[in-house]
Design a protein around this motif. Structure first.
Motif, PDB file in Angstrom:
ATOM      1  N   SER A   1     -14.956   3.145  23.947  1.00  0.00           N
ATOM      2  CA  SER A   1     -14.663   4.419  24.607  1.00  0.00           C
ATOM      3  C   SER A   1     -15.122   5.624  23.796  1.00  0.00           C
ATOM      4  CB  SER A   1     -13.148   4.546  24.849  1.00  0.00           C
ATOM      5  OG  SER A   1     -12.447   4.699  23.611  1.00  0.00           O
ATOM      6  N   MET A   2     -15.579   5.384  22.559  1.00  0.00           N
ATOM      7  CA  MET A   2     -15.949   6.498  21.680  1.00  0.00           C
ATOM      8  C   MET A   2     -17.455   6.664  21.573  1.00  0.00           C
ATOM      9  SD  MET A   2     -13.097   6.234  18.619  1.00  0.00           S
ATOM     10  CE  MET A   2     -13.080   4.438  18.505  1.00  0.00           C
ATOM     11  N   ASP A   3     -17.847   7.763  20.960  1.00  0.00           N
ATOM     12  CA  ASP A   3     -19.259   8.125  20.823  1.00  0.00           C
ATOM     13  C   ASP A   3     -19.863   7.359  19.649  1.00  0.00           C
ATOM     14  OD1 ASP A   3     -21.615   9.393  21.315  1.00  0.00           O
ATOM     15  OD2 ASP A   3     -21.065  11.285  20.349  1.00  0.00           O
ATOM     16  N   LEU A   4     -20.103   6.052  19.877  1.00  0.00           N
ATOM     17  CA  LEU A   4     -20.600   5.177  18.830  1.00  0.00           C
ATOM     18  C   LEU A   4     -21.828   4.417  19.314  1.00  0.00           C
ATOM     19  CD1 LEU A   4     -17.166   3.564  17.791  1.00  0.00           C
ATOM     20  CD2 LEU A   4     -18.298   5.495  16.668  1.00  0.00           C
ATOM     21  N   THR A   5     -22.684   4.065  18.389  1.00  0.00           N
ATOM     22  CA  THR A   5     -23.749   3.124  18.679  1.00  0.00           C
ATOM     23  C   THR A   5     -23.334   1.784  18.077  1.00  0.00           C
ATOM     24  OG1 THR A   5     -24.923   3.746  16.646  1.00  0.00           O
ATOM     25  CG2 THR A   5     -25.524   4.901  18.665  1.00  0.00           C
ATOM     26  N   PHE A   6     -24.037   0.724  18.447  1.00  0.00           N
ATOM     27  CA  PHE A   6     -23.647  -0.582  17.907  1.00  0.00           C
ATOM     28  C   PHE A   6     -24.870  -1.456  17.730  1.00  0.00           C
ATOM     29  CE2 PHE A   6     -23.163  -0.725  22.531  1.00  0.00           C
ATOM     30  CZ  PHE A   6     -23.950  -1.820  22.867  1.00  0.00           C
ATOM     31  N   ASP A   7     -24.678  -2.504  16.949  1.00  0.00           N
ATOM     32  CA  ASP A   7     -25.742  -3.457  16.663  1.00  0.00           C
ATOM     33  C   ASP A   7     -25.125  -4.848  16.661  1.00  0.00           C
ATOM     34  OD1 ASP A   7     -28.280  -4.422  15.965  1.00  0.00           O
ATOM     35  OD2 ASP A   7     -27.795  -4.371  13.830  1.00  0.00           O
ATOM     36  N   GLY A   8     -25.851  -5.816  17.194  1.00  0.00           N
ATOM     37  CA  GLY A   8     -25.361  -7.179  17.179  1.00  0.00           C
ATOM     38  C   GLY A   8     -24.755  -7.608  18.499  1.00  0.00           C
ATOM     39  N   THR A   9     -24.383  -8.893  18.553  1.00  0.00           N
ATOM     40  CA  THR A   9     -23.792  -9.460  19.752  1.00  0.00           C
ATOM     41  C   THR A   9     -22.344  -8.997  19.904  1.00  0.00           C
ATOM     42  OG1 THR A   9     -23.055 -11.429  18.561  1.00  0.00           O
ATOM     43  CG2 THR A   9     -25.264 -11.493  19.529  1.00  0.00           C
ATOM     44  N   THR A  10     -21.747  -9.332  21.005  1.00  0.00           N
ATOM     45  CA  THR A  10     -20.370  -8.905  21.269  1.00  0.00           C
ATOM     46  C   THR A  10     -19.422  -9.391  20.186  1.00  0.00           C
ATOM     47  OG1 THR A  10     -20.804  -8.969  23.647  1.00  0.00           O
ATOM     48  CG2 THR A  10     -18.493  -8.975  22.950  1.00  0.00           C
ATOM     49  N   LYS A  11     -19.588 -10.634  19.746  1.00  0.00           N
ATOM     50  CA  LYS A  11     -18.668 -11.203  18.760  1.00  0.00           C
ATOM     51  C   LYS A  11     -18.879 -10.605  17.370  1.00  0.00           C
ATOM     52  CE  LYS A  11     -16.944 -15.611  16.991  1.00  0.00           C
ATOM     53  NZ  LYS A  11     -17.072 -17.093  17.035  1.00  0.00           N
ATOM     54  N   GLY A  12     -20.131 -10.425  16.988  1.00  0.00           N
ATOM     55  CA  GLY A  12     -20.405  -9.938  15.642  1.00  0.00           C
ATOM     56  C   GLY A  12     -20.890  -8.506  15.620  1.00  0.00           C
ATOM     57  N   ARG A  13     -20.451  -7.719  16.588  1.00  0.00           N
ATOM     58  CA  ARG A  13     -20.958  -6.357  16.744  1.00  0.00           C
ATOM     59  C   ARG A  13     -20.472  -5.432  15.625  1.00  0.00           C
ATOM     60  NH1 ARG A  13     -20.821  -4.209  22.730  1.00  0.00           N
ATOM     61  NH2 ARG A  13     -22.507  -5.751  22.786  1.00  0.00           N
ATOM     62  N   THR A  14     -21.374  -4.566  15.161  1.00  0.00           N
ATOM     63  CA  THR A  14     -21.055  -3.546  14.175  1.00  0.00           C
ATOM     64  C   THR A  14     -21.277  -2.181  14.810  1.00  0.00           C
ATOM     65  OG1 THR A  14     -21.761  -4.984  12.364  1.00  0.00           O
ATOM     66  CG2 THR A  14     -21.591  -2.640  11.889  1.00  0.00           C
ATOM     67  N   TYR A  15     -20.328  -1.270  14.600  1.00  0.00           N
ATOM     68  CA  TYR A  15     -20.373   0.043  15.235  1.00  0.00           C
ATOM     69  C   TYR A  15     -20.716   1.130  14.215  1.00  0.00           C
ATOM     70  CZ  TYR A  15     -17.979  -2.365  19.060  1.00  0.00           C
ATOM     71  OH  TYR A  15     -17.636  -3.228  20.081  1.00  0.00           O
ATOM     72  N   PHE A  16     -21.461   2.140  14.699  1.00  0.00           N
ATOM     73  CA  PHE A  16     -21.899   3.246  13.856  1.00  0.00           C
ATOM     74  C   PHE A  16     -21.600   4.571  14.562  1.00  0.00           C
ATOM     75  CE2 PHE A  16     -24.636  -0.423  13.356  1.00  0.00           C
ATOM     76  CZ  PHE A  16     -24.709  -0.605  11.978  1.00  0.00           C
ATOM     77  N   PRO A  17     -21.292   5.617  13.803  1.00  0.00           N
ATOM     78  CA  PRO A  17     -21.024   6.915  14.438  1.00  0.00           C
ATOM     79  C   PRO A  17     -22.310   7.613  14.864  1.00  0.00           C
ATOM     80  CG  PRO A  17     -20.869   7.131  12.064  1.00  0.00           C
ATOM     81  CD  PRO A  17     -21.101   5.667  12.338  1.00  0.00           C
TER      82      PRO A  17
END
Length: 323
Positions: free
Chosen positions: A301-317
């Motif tokens: 719900s936040m203003d984030l980008t992400f990398d990786g699959t759903t299980k191993g996802r990493t979020y970045f601002p």
């Protein structure tokens, strides 16, 4: 016009987060509180100068705020730079309290506060050095030469300024921020010959803004007690930590205040202290959220980008996440 605005310093954001989450019984917290106080005071002084600068006609000049420019293996900083067709003007802002005694013979500023004397570097010499460094930068980039002037603005209205030797340089270079409109005409009278075209002014501004490298301290170099930093979501009403999340709301266990988005500030705190990324597991642990699905929903719900699959996802601002 304003060619570069003054942004809230990332350094202050990091110090605010450290102070907010530092273990309350750790004696080192006072060191960070003192540093935060100094940085906030400096920023307040700069904003005071900005306020008075905004009241003058700057349609024929470019104003750049808060520059940090690399030179050789270090950087030089400029609080405010005015670019006109006749000259460039550096203004360094100081927000010192107490009695300020300028002693240019020894390149010293003596501050007396609560009967305690402190020695500070001479701000006139500091700005003179900045002018020299700026000249070197412009020459290196083959930009049109122009006279570079410099001033020191005292922003604290309660400061008592003294010039015991009646030094002309002190009288000429040091002024109160509220008087900035009256410090500019003498420079126009001194430098009557236009040196820059409007395109030259914009070219200088573009080079400086492009070269600007904001200072962002690395918390990992500050010897912080990372394992003992206070975790959890902070209540925006009473500032207690430990809000519980239930049915789309955070509820403070101390005062009962409810919030839908209190986790956003907590996530900003995490990024500022622990680094530029977070996993769902780290989010749950830091926020004290038990449900993986709840954590995923909040992160999504936040203003984030992400990398990786759903299980191993990493979020970045995103870049504007800290605004």
């Amino acid at each position: 016009m304003i060619g570069k605005t003054r942004e809230y310093p990332k350094e202050i954001m990091i110090l605010e987060t450290i102070v907010r989450r530092f273990p309350p019984d750790d004696f080192r917290k006072a060191e960070f509180e003192k540093k935060l106080y100094r940085k906030r005071a400096g920023y307040k002084g700069e904003k005071t100068l900005d306020y008075f600068l905004a009241q003058i006609d700057h349609s024929e000049m470019l104003i750049l705020h808060d520059l940090r420019i690399p030179i050789n293996s270090t950087h030089f900083q400029i609080d405010t730079l005015l670019i006109t067709i006749n000259f460039l003007l550096i203004i360094d802002s100081k927000n010192y309290t107490g009695t300020l005694i300028f002693l240019p013979e020894f390149n010293q500023l003596i501050r007396i506060l609560n009967d305690i004397e402190e020695v500070f570097p001479d701000p006139i010499l500091q700005t003179k050095i900045q002018a020299s460094q700026l000249k070197t930068f412009l020459e290196k980039h083959h930009l049109t030469p122009s006279p570079i002037e410099y001033l020191v603005a005292i922003s604290n209205t309660q400061a008592l300024i003294k010039n015991p030797t009646n030094d002309k340089e002190v009288s000429y270079r040091v002024f109160r921020s509220s008087n900035v409109a009256f410090k500019l005409p003498p420079f126009y009278q001194k430098h009557t010959q236009p040196r820059l075209s409007k395109n030259d002014m914009k070219k200088i501004a573009r080079h400086l803004v492009k070269a600007h490298e904001p200072f962002v301290p690395d918390p990992k170099s500050m010897n912080l007690p990372f394992d003992n930093m206070v975790q959890g979501v902070q209540c925006p009403a009473c500032e207690a930590f430990g809000m519980d999340y239930h049915q789309g709301k955070w509820t403070c266990i101390s005062c009962g205040h409810k919030s839908a988005d209190a986790h956003i500030q907590a996530l900003r705190d995490y990024f500022l202290i622990y680094g530029p990324s977070i996993t769902s597991k780290q989010f749950r642990e830091f926020m004290n959220v038990g449900s993986p699905s709840t954590a995923k929903r909040l992160l999504s719900s936040m203003d984030l980008t992400f990398d990786g699959t759903t299980k191993g996802r990493t979020y970045f601002p995103e870049k504007n996440f800290f605004d």
